[in-house]
Design an enzyme around this catalytic site. Sequence first.
Site, PDB file in Angstrom:
ATOM      1  N   CYS A 338      74.549  -0.694  42.774  1.00 34.88           N
ATOM      2  CA  CYS A 338      73.423  -0.041  43.402  1.00 34.88           C
ATOM      3  C   CYS A 338      73.993   1.587  43.292  1.00 34.88           C
ATOM      4  O   CYS A 338      72.947   2.470  43.074  1.00 34.88           O
ATOM      5  CB  CYS A 338      72.822  -0.566  44.304  1.00 34.88           C
ATOM      6  SG  CYS A 338      73.927  -1.597  45.315  1.00 34.88           S
ATOM      7  N   ARG A 367      84.842  -8.585  43.706  1.00 34.40           N
ATOM      8  CA  ARG A 367      84.897  -8.675  45.050  1.00 34.40           C
ATOM      9  C   ARG A 367      86.143  -9.506  45.324  1.00 34.40           C
ATOM     10  O   ARG A 367      86.173 -10.483  44.705  1.00 34.40           O
ATOM     11  CB  ARG A 367      83.359  -9.638  45.165  1.00 34.40           C
ATOM     12  CG  ARG A 367      82.361  -8.569  45.046  1.00 34.40           C
ATOM     13  CD  ARG A 367      81.061  -9.134  45.572  1.00 34.40           C
ATOM     14  NE  ARG A 367      79.914  -8.696  44.915  1.00 34.40           N
ATOM     15  CZ  ARG A 367      78.713  -8.953  45.104  1.00 34.40           C
ATOM     16  NH1 ARG A 367      78.514 -10.254  45.679  1.00 34.40           N
ATOM     17  NH2 ARG A 367      77.470  -8.175  44.658  1.00 34.40           N
ATOM     18  N   ASP A 387      71.990  -7.288  36.882  1.00 32.55           N
ATOM     19  CA  ASP A 387      71.528  -6.352  37.961  1.00 32.55           C
ATOM     20  C   ASP A 387      70.437  -5.676  37.499  1.00 32.55           C
ATOM     21  O   ASP A 387      70.175  -5.299  36.308  1.00 32.55           O
ATOM     22  CB  ASP A 387      72.683  -5.802  38.560  1.00 32.55           C
ATOM     23  CG  ASP A 387      72.512  -5.097  39.853  1.00 32.55           C
ATOM     24  OD1 ASP A 387      71.578  -5.703  40.494  1.00 32.55           O
ATOM     25  OD2 ASP A 387      73.389  -4.675  40.427  1.00 32.55           O
ATOM     26  N   HIS A 389      67.478  -2.508  39.527  1.00 37.47           N
ATOM     27  CA  HIS A 389      67.223  -1.809  40.768  1.00 37.47           C
ATOM     28  C   HIS A 389      65.727  -1.414  40.358  1.00 37.47           C
ATOM     29  O   HIS A 389      65.677  -0.582  39.244  1.00 37.47           O
ATOM     30  CB  HIS A 389      68.167  -0.556  41.245  1.00 37.47           C
ATOM     31  CG  HIS A 389      69.296  -1.247  41.489  1.00 37.47           C
ATOM     32  ND1 HIS A 389      70.441  -1.504  40.777  1.00 37.47           N
ATOM     33  CD2 HIS A 389      69.577  -1.848  42.817  1.00 37.47           C
ATOM     34  CE1 HIS A 389      71.355  -1.958  41.290  1.00 37.47           C
ATOM     35  NE2 HIS A 389      71.109  -2.451  42.604  1.00 37.47           N
ATOM     36  N   HIS A 515      66.626  -4.670  44.898  1.00 37.06           N
ATOM     37  CA  HIS A 515      67.715  -5.044  44.014  1.00 37.06           C
ATOM     38  C   HIS A 515      67.419  -6.351  43.417  1.00 37.06           C
ATOM     39  O   HIS A 515      66.765  -7.172  44.258  1.00 37.06           O
ATOM     40  CB  HIS A 515      69.043  -5.307  45.119  1.00 37.06           C
ATOM     41  CG  HIS A 515      69.295  -4.257  45.782  1.00 37.06           C
ATOM     42  ND1 HIS A 515      70.707  -3.535  45.503  1.00 37.06           N
ATOM     43  CD2 HIS A 515      69.023  -3.547  46.893  1.00 37.06           C
ATOM     44  CE1 HIS A 515      70.556  -2.627  46.677  1.00 37.06           C
ATOM     45  NE2 HIS A 515      69.679  -2.650  47.405  1.00 37.06           N
TER      46      HIS A 515
END
Length: 645
Positions: A338, A367, A387, A389, A515
């Site tokens: 993001c 992660r 992903d 946005h 998101h």
Amino acid sequence: MTEISVSIRDGETGTFPQGITAAEALKELVSNKLRKQTVAVLRDGVPVDLSVSLSGDSVLEPVVMNSPAGLEILRHSAAHIMAQAVKRLFGPEVKVAIGPAIDDGFYYDFDREEPFTPEDFERIEKQMAEIVATRRPFVRTEMPVDEAIKFFSERGETYKVELLQDMETETVSFYQQGDFIDLCRGPHIPDTSWLKVFKLLRVAGSYWRGDEKNPMLQRLYGTAFFDKKDLKKYLYRQEEARKRDHRKLGKELRLFTIQDQIGPGLILWQPRGAMLRRLIEDYWKDEHYRNGYELLYTPHIARQDLWRTSGHLDFYGENMYAPMEIDEIKYQLKPMNCPFHIAIYKSNKHSYRELPIRWCELGTVYRYERTGALHGLLRVRGFTQDDAHIFCRPDQLEDEIFNILALNLHILKTFGFDQYDVYLSTRPEKYVGSDEHWQLSTDALKRALEKKGLGYEIDPGEGVFYGPKIDIKIKDQLGRSWQCSTIQVDFNLPERFDMKFTGEDGAGHRPIMIHRALMGSLERFIGVLIEQYAGAFPLWMAPEQARILNITGDQAQYCEAVYSRLRKAGVRVEKDLRNEQLNYKIREAQLIKVPYMLIVGEREKENGTVTVRKRSGENLPPMTPQEFVEMVRSESEEGTGRRMT
RNA sequence: GCCGAUGUAGCUCAGCUGGUAGAGCAACUGAUUCGUAAUCAGUAGGUCAGCGGUUCAAGUCCGCUCAUCGGCUCCA
């Protein structure tokens, strides 16, 4: 003597002396056949034992064997019997914690010094069988909580005492079968002989009350059924699931590999897996472009300051990898995409006319996951999110969410998923943003879901720190559910990064950010797909669509010609021209689940055709290579709703 | 991270109570040229996860580390 009226729901009514048991009343009111099937009853909607004595007018509804409620009661009783067996075998110093029924069976948590071994299973099962053979009734008694605490304290059952101390009721109930007595709400099977079919499955550690600060207990898992056939079916299904295991198939089909040398939770895509992934990615990008998205690419690392501004260091820091220093400046691997998309947004000024802006990226993030959480492709440390946005005005929020849901379900359907559970997660304890913002966005999510006609459950407090979210859990062909899609509203990041658009009034306004990920991560999604299709992918996403098999060397040249012709036409074709028997080549192609085998012998060579053998074993009549190309094209098109080759 | 189990050739697995590694498939070589799920023969391949310890001797016993599996916790 007082008489009471007892009726069966949707059935007969009778008059009985007060205090009659449910079992006795059933004897008069229902058929023998039904009575023998009855495990317990619902009295005025509340599940109780058959042995319950009825003190007033009652409506009874039999809980029968093999109903979900009946199985639950059986399994719960099985847990008690297992605990009894364990106590008998391993002594009173073994403490019992909790032992509920679960979806596929039951478990009981024990506190014992020595670990249980699989060899103990047999002994426990044998002991259970002995208890079953004694036909001990499950006897219910009640006592006040303080008395119960005293009772368990004397026996050293500290976990039970702890449970009791948290109880708010005045009296609690106990169930006793033979020499074992346990705190329990019930109901239970009438006596131990009802437990005919059971099996212990595994042992695993679990924290007392699921909290890692608490001591680790040993959890024995088992399952129970009324019918032996059902246990067999269950074990067969387990076997099927094992066969579909994406880790096993990933190795066999040479899709991906995970190696110590590289690191846990890091995926190496082998050529076949890479092709599968590429096909999915291409489809995804194409579908997004058609739906008004633009594609972005962003880096894997960024200055630590960025993550401080975004709040990730504060809220997500424990999942991020440690910083690396470059030219005396700290950089960190991205756990999310993001902030980059926001940076791109901020690289220009935006008018209200431009909104909504929909940007998507297949962004690879890293992660930190605890070692114990890693699992094949489903839980990894480096993964690529599908992903996107969306930056929009408040008045566009609901429509945008609606559109996302539509695209989401459409894409899932292409992959064969048309069953899902939808969850709406609301504000958690640790959060940012105003209450007003939370309310506004939660309402928008709700309205979009309702407009799309999706039933959903509310998951209170399960939202992310920056906003509420919709999660979609898909169900695969074995009925297992997987968390993939997530749609999250965010009022926080636009604030933190001071994002603006110029409104009609010429002033600066704050956009809302959404998101969303549809597949979740490509790694996980492909893992689920492997299990969904048991490795036999539909034609449009099969890494290898066809394999040419010659019968003897005499056809090799013709096969080469067919091969290059199909390749040029966009068919993902391979050739196996080795000097091996046809059976051998078919077996290999079959094991790696190639949808079509093109068999070429003298006949085909002379006629300029190929004989097509399907993965199912079925043979199609000989056809020309061009006809085969057309067939592949139209079948692929059916899969995705468009031309892929 | 925690509890338990496991880690032997590319893959699947043998190797009993310690005496310096074995099979099948795959690979390679040769023969075979064959019509719908394994042709035959031969060759090569392993610091027995890693490190340390006990012992005359460790794949085997002990300790630590790493990884995997089943759970707990966590979650895309």
